[in-house]
Design a protein around this motif. Structure first.
Motif, PDB file in Angstrom:
ATOM      1  N   GLN A  14      13.006  -1.850  -8.074  1.00 31.63           N
ATOM      2  CA  GLN A  14      14.132  -2.323  -7.486  1.00 31.63           C
ATOM      3  C   GLN A  14      13.741  -2.821  -6.103  1.00 31.63           C
ATOM      4  O   GLN A  14      14.339  -3.618  -5.833  1.00 31.63           O
ATOM      5  N   ALA A  15      13.124  -1.782  -5.275  1.00 28.38           N
ATOM      6  CA  ALA A  15      12.891  -1.837  -3.784  1.00 28.38           C
ATOM      7  C   ALA A  15      11.934  -3.106  -3.797  1.00 28.38           C
ATOM      8  O   ALA A  15      12.607  -3.957  -2.757  1.00 28.38           O
ATOM      9  N   VAL A  16      11.099  -3.519  -4.305  1.00 28.01           N
ATOM     10  CA  VAL A  16      10.287  -4.392  -4.148  1.00 28.01           C
ATOM     11  C   VAL A  16      10.869  -5.722  -4.372  1.00 28.01           C
ATOM     12  O   VAL A  16      10.792  -6.698  -3.831  1.00 28.01           O
ATOM     13  N   CYS A  17      11.874  -5.749  -5.564  1.00 29.85           N
ATOM     14  CA  CYS A  17      12.324  -6.800  -6.041  1.00 29.85           C
ATOM     15  C   CYS A  17      13.428  -7.395  -5.148  1.00 29.85           C
ATOM     16  O   CYS A  17      13.754  -8.526  -4.573  1.00 29.85           O
ATOM     17  N   ALA A  18      14.081  -6.099  -4.418  1.00 28.39           N
ATOM     18  CA  ALA A  18      15.165  -6.636  -3.236  1.00 28.39           C
ATOM     19  C   ALA A  18      14.448  -7.114  -2.293  1.00 28.39           C
ATOM     20  O   ALA A  18      15.011  -8.263  -1.709  1.00 28.39           O
ATOM     21  N   VAL A  19      13.364  -6.567  -1.612  1.00 29.62           N
ATOM     22  CA  VAL A  19      12.548  -7.418  -0.576  1.00 29.62           C
ATOM     23  C   VAL A  19      12.087  -8.661  -1.086  1.00 29.62           C
ATOM     24  O   VAL A  19      12.295  -9.668  -0.189  1.00 29.62           O
ATOM     25  N   GLN A  53      12.860  18.119 -13.591  1.00 32.14           N
ATOM     26  CA  GLN A  53      14.275  18.502 -12.901  1.00 32.14           C
ATOM     27  C   GLN A  53      14.615  17.360 -11.769  1.00 32.14           C
ATOM     28  O   GLN A  53      15.715  17.100 -11.724  1.00 32.14           O
ATOM     29  N   ASN A  54      13.575  16.806 -11.283  1.00 29.26           N
ATOM     30  CA  ASN A  54      13.835  15.718 -10.240  1.00 29.26           C
ATOM     31  C   ASN A  54      13.755  14.405 -11.119  1.00 29.26           C
ATOM     32  O   ASN A  54      12.870  14.086 -12.054  1.00 29.26           O
ATOM     33  N   GLU A  55      14.582  13.223 -10.506  1.00 31.16           N
ATOM     34  CA  GLU A  55      14.303  11.896 -11.370  1.00 31.16           C
ATOM     35  C   GLU A  55      12.967  11.535 -10.964  1.00 31.16           C
ATOM     36  O   GLU A  55      12.340  11.783  -9.790  1.00 31.16           O
ATOM     37  N   LEU A  56      12.415  10.541 -11.924  1.00 32.37           N
ATOM     38  CA  LEU A  56      11.243  10.004 -11.459  1.00 32.37           C
ATOM     39  C   LEU A  56      11.480   8.803 -10.528  1.00 32.37           C
ATOM     40  O   LEU A  56      11.534   7.662 -10.692  1.00 32.37           O
ATOM     41  N   ASN A  57      11.602   9.457  -9.292  1.00 36.04           N
ATOM     42  CA  ASN A  57      12.019   8.490  -8.103  1.00 36.04           C
ATOM     43  C   ASN A  57      10.868   7.462  -7.921  1.00 36.04           C
ATOM     44  O   ASN A  57      11.420   6.322  -7.597  1.00 36.04           O
ATOM     45  N   PHE A  58       9.707   7.370  -8.334  1.00 34.67           N
ATOM     46  CA  PHE A  58       8.868   6.440  -8.170  1.00 34.67           C
ATOM     47  C   PHE A  58       9.243   5.186  -8.996  1.00 34.67           C
ATOM     48  O   PHE A  58       8.887   3.897  -8.898  1.00 34.67           O
ATOM     49  N   PRO A  68      24.168 -12.397  -0.685  1.00 39.55           N
ATOM     50  CA  PRO A  68      24.930 -11.921  -1.788  1.00 39.55           C
ATOM     51  C   PRO A  68      24.152 -11.745  -3.038  1.00 39.55           C
ATOM     52  O   PRO A  68      24.671 -11.114  -4.179  1.00 39.55           O
ATOM     53  N   PHE A  69      23.027 -12.575  -3.438  1.00 38.68           N
ATOM     54  CA  PHE A  69      22.430 -12.456  -4.630  1.00 38.68           C
ATOM     55  C   PHE A  69      21.209 -11.161  -4.665  1.00 38.68           C
ATOM     56  O   PHE A  69      20.557 -11.482  -5.743  1.00 38.68           O
ATOM     57  N   VAL A  70      21.253 -10.543  -3.927  1.00 36.96           N
ATOM     58  CA  VAL A  70      20.135  -9.301  -3.732  1.00 36.96           C
ATOM     59  C   VAL A  70      20.833  -8.274  -4.769  1.00 36.96           C
ATOM     60  O   VAL A  70      22.025  -7.850  -4.645  1.00 36.96           O
ATOM     61  N   LYS A  71      20.220  -8.002  -5.680  1.00 38.43           N
ATOM     62  CA  LYS A  71      20.651  -6.964  -6.729  1.00 38.43           C
ATOM     63  C   LYS A  71      20.722  -5.586  -5.997  1.00 38.43           C
ATOM     64  O   LYS A  71      21.873  -4.879  -6.548  1.00 38.43           O
ATOM     65  N   VAL A  72      19.762  -5.102  -5.311  1.00 38.72           N
ATOM     66  CA  VAL A  72      19.756  -3.713  -4.868  1.00 38.72           C
ATOM     67  C   VAL A  72      20.093  -3.925  -3.288  1.00 38.72           C
ATOM     68  O   VAL A  72      19.252  -4.513  -2.761  1.00 38.72           O
ATOM     69  N   GLN A  73      21.101  -3.065  -2.945  1.00 37.02           N
ATOM     70  CA  GLN A  73      21.283  -3.066  -1.458  1.00 37.02           C
ATOM     71  C   GLN A  73      20.521  -2.058  -0.790  1.00 37.02           C
ATOM     72  O   GLN A  73      20.283  -0.824  -1.285  1.00 37.02           O
ATOM     73  N   LEU A  74      19.721  -2.128   0.363  1.00 38.35           N
ATOM     74  CA  LEU A  74      18.853  -1.101   0.940  1.00 38.35           C
ATOM     75  C   LEU A  74      19.719  -0.118   1.782  1.00 38.35           C
ATOM     76  O   LEU A  74      19.108   1.105   2.020  1.00 38.35           O
ATOM     77  N   ASP A  75      20.768  -0.584   2.282  1.00 40.44           N
ATOM     78  CA  ASP A  75      21.544   0.519   3.178  1.00 40.44           C
ATOM     79  C   ASP A  75      23.188  -0.089   3.210  1.00 40.44           C
ATOM     80  O   ASP A  75      23.557  -1.119   2.745  1.00 40.44           O
ATOM     81  N   LYS A 116       0.979  -1.204  -0.063  1.00 40.64           N
ATOM     82  CA  LYS A 116       0.188   0.031   0.157  1.00 40.64           C
ATOM     83  C   LYS A 116       0.858   1.235  -0.155  1.00 40.64           C
ATOM     84  O   LYS A 116       0.444   2.180  -0.743  1.00 40.64           O
ATOM     85  N   GLU A 117       1.898   1.333   0.882  1.00 44.12           N
ATOM     86  CA  GLU A 117       2.914   2.392   0.751  1.00 44.12           C
ATOM     87  C   GLU A 117       3.496   2.569  -0.590  1.00 44.12           C
ATOM     88  O   GLU A 117       3.689   3.704  -0.928  1.00 44.12           O
ATOM     89  N   VAL A 118       4.124   1.455  -0.877  1.00 44.38           N
ATOM     90  CA  VAL A 118       4.655   1.697  -2.434  1.00 44.38           C
ATOM     91  C   VAL A 118       3.738   2.180  -3.422  1.00 44.38           C
ATOM     92  O   VAL A 118       4.092   3.075  -4.282  1.00 44.38           O
ATOM     93  N   ALA A 119       2.436   1.616  -3.441  1.00 43.84           N
ATOM     94  CA  ALA A 119       1.310   1.961  -4.544  1.00 43.84           C
ATOM     95  C   ALA A 119       1.205   3.599  -4.212  1.00 43.84           C
ATOM     96  O   ALA A 119       1.055   4.157  -5.408  1.00 43.84           O
ATOM     97  N   GLY A 120       1.013   3.891  -3.172  1.00 46.47           N
ATOM     98  CA  GLY A 120       0.597   5.528  -2.822  1.00 46.47           C
ATOM     99  C   GLY A 120       1.966   6.399  -3.073  1.00 46.47           C
ATOM    100  O   GLY A 120       1.677   7.463  -3.421  1.00 46.47           O
TER     101      GLY A 120
END
Length: 408
Positions: free
Chosen positions: A140-145, A130-135, A354-361, A59-63
Motif C-alpha cells: 500500500q505504501a509503495v502504491c501510494a508513492v 499477536q502483532n499484525e503482519l505490518n510488512f 485525490p486519487f491516492v488510495k492510501v494517505q500517508l499522514d 532497499k528500506e522497504v525490502a529490508g
C-alpha cells in the motif's frame, strides 16, 4: 558604370547585413545549444538523484519486509515445534496407557498419571501472531508513492508542455540559462527541491490598513510589526479583532502569482485566505491555517510548519530570511520557497492528490479532501504576526527571480 557601382554597393551592404545576421544567428544557435546542454546535464543529474532516492526507499522497504518476516517466522516456527512435540508426547502417553495389561492396576495408574500430567503441561511459548503482519502494508505504501509520483510527473509534464522559448528575449534566454535553480519536483513534499516558476505574475502586494489588527503597526503599505500598545485604527468591518493579522488589498482569482516576504524578526506566518472570511471569528478559528478558509507557512523560531484546516506539517529546513510564495490557480497549488542568493529551495507544496488510495499522514489527507475548495473563492495574501515584535516586510523580488517569472 554608375549603375554597376551602385549595384555593387548594394551587394556589399547586403553582404554586410547578412554577415551581421549570420553572426547573431550563430550566437543564438550556440546559446540554444549551450542552454540545452546545461539543462540536459542538470536533468540527468536530478533524475540520477531521484533514482537514488527511489532505490534507497526500495532497499528500506525490502529490508523492512525481511526483518518482519524473520521476526514473525521465528515466533511461528517456535510455536509449531512446541505443538508437534506436545502432540508426540501425548500420543506416546496414550499408547503406553493402552498397552498396560488390564490386570496390572499399579502400572495402569502410573501411566494414567503420566498422561494426566502431560495433558496439564501447557506451558507453550508466547503466542505468535499477536502483532499484525505490518510488512504487508508495504504494498500500500509503495502504491501510494507510485500514484503520487505519477500524478506529480503528469502535472509537471502538463506544465512543461505549456512552456517554450516563444516570447523570450535574447537577454532573457541568457539569464534563464545562467540560473542555478534546479530540482526534480516535489516528491510527497518530503524531499525539498528547487524549481522554475512557469508563467508566474510578479505580484505586487500592498498591505490593507483596514484589515490590520490594532496590535499591528504598518509601515507604509509594505511593512508590518506587532506592538504592545494598541493603535487607534478607525472601525472597519474587515478588521481582525481577535488575532494579530493583516491582509493584502490584492485579490487573486485566476492565473499564477508569485511574491516574496522578508522575515525580519519574531514568529511570522505567511499564507492566503478567502475573501469572504469573517475577521471577527474567535482567536483559535481566525488564525491562519487553523480553519478551512486559509493556509500558511509559519516560522515558530525553531522550524517551519505548514498549516491547513488545523492540521500541521513540520518542515526540517534551515531558516531563510526571504520566503517566496507561488500560487497556481489552474493547478490548485500553493508552494512556499526559501530564497537565498540565486537559489530557491522548496519548503512545502500544498496540493491535493485525490486519487491516492492510501494517505500517508493526516495533514496530506486533509489537503487531499478540502484544499481544492479554497480555489472556489477569491484569495488574498495574509500575514499573522504571532510573537511580540514580530516584523515582516513585503520584499521586492530578487533580480535573479524576476527573469524566470513569466506573465500570462
Amino acid at each position: 558604370q554608375a549603375q554597376q557601382a551602385k549595384f555593387l554597393s548594394n551587394v556589399e551592404n547586403e553582404l554586410e547585413e547578412l554577415a551581421v545576421a549570420i553572426a547573431q544567428t550563430r550566437k543564438m544557435v550556440e546559446l540554444i545549444k549551450g542552454v540545452a546542454t546545461k539543462e540536459k546535464e542538470r536533468v540527468e543529474k536530478l533524475f540520477a538523484e531521484a533514482s537514488e532516492v527511489l532505490a534507497t526507499f526500495q532497499k528500506e522497504v525490502a529490508g523492512f519486509i525481511e526483518d518482519g518476516e524473520r521476526s514473525m517466522l521465528g515466533e511461528a516456527e517456535a510455536d509449531l515445534r512446541w505443538k508437534e512435540e506436545r502432540r508426540a508426547k501425548l500420543a506416546q502417553c496414550k499408547q503406553n496407557l493402552e498397552n498396560v495389561p488390564s490386570t496390572d492396576t499399579i502400572y495402569f495408574l502410573q501411566e494414567f498419571q503420566a498422561l494426566k500430567i502431560a495433558m496439564e503441561d501447557n506451558l507453550s511459548p508466547a503466542p505468535g501472531f499477536q502483532n499484525e503482519l505490518n510488512f504487508t502494508k508495504c504494498t500500500q505504501a509503495v502504491c501510494a508513492v507510485k500514484d503520487m509520483l505519477s500524478a506529480a510527473c503528469k502535472s509537471q509534464w502538463d506544465s512543461l508542455q505549456g512552456k517554450g522559448v516563444d516570447g523570450l528575449s535574447f537577454q532573457e534566454m541568457e539569464e534563464a540559462g545562467d540560473q542555478s535553480r534546479e530540482g526534480w519536483g516535489n516528491f510527497l513534499s518530503r524531499h525539498p527541491c528547487a524549481s522554475f516558476l512557469p508563467r508566474a505574475v510578479a505580484f505586487i502586494i500592498d498591505l490593507d490598513s483596514d484589515t490590520a489588527d490594532k496590535f499591528i503597526q504598518l509601515f507604509g503599505t509594505k511593512g508590518a510589526k506587532r506592538v504592545l500598545c494598541p493603535i487607534p485604527y478607525p472601525e472597519s468591518p474587515t478588521r481582525f479583532v481577535n488575532c494579530e493579522q493583516v491582509l493584502g488589498v490584492n485579490l487573486m482569482n485566476r492565473g499564477n502569482y508569485y511574491w516574496e516576504v522578508e522575515l525580519i524578526d519574531g514568529w511570522v506566518s505567511i499564507g492566503v485566505i478567502t475573501e469572504d472570511f469573517n475577521p471577527r471569528e474567535a482567536y483559535n478559528h481566525s488564525r491562519l491555517g487553523h480553519n478551512e478558509k486559509s493556509c500558511c507557512l509559519q516560522w515558530n523560531g525553531q522550524n517551519y510548519v505548514a498549516w491547513f484546516g488545523g492540521f500541521e506539517s513540520v518542515i526540517q529546513q534551515p531558516f531563510f530570511h526571504t520566503i517566496g510564495v507561488f500560487l497556481e490557480y489552474s493547478e490548485k497549488a500553493l508552494t512556499f520557497y526559501g530564497v537565498k542568493d540565486s537559489k530557491m529551495t522548496c519548503l512545502q507544496q500544498l496540493k491535493a492528490f485525490p486519487f491516492v488510495k492510501v494517505q500517508l499522514d493526516p495533514f496530506q489527507n486533509k489537503i487531499n479532501h478540502q484544499f481544492a475548495s479554497l480555489f472556489s473563492s477569491k484569495l488574498k495574501p495574509a500575514f499573522f504576526l504571532e510573537s511580540v515584535d514580530a516584523h515582516l516586510q513585503i520584499g521586492p523580488l530578487k533580480k535573479d527571480c524576476v527573469s524566470v517569472l513569466k506573465r500570462r
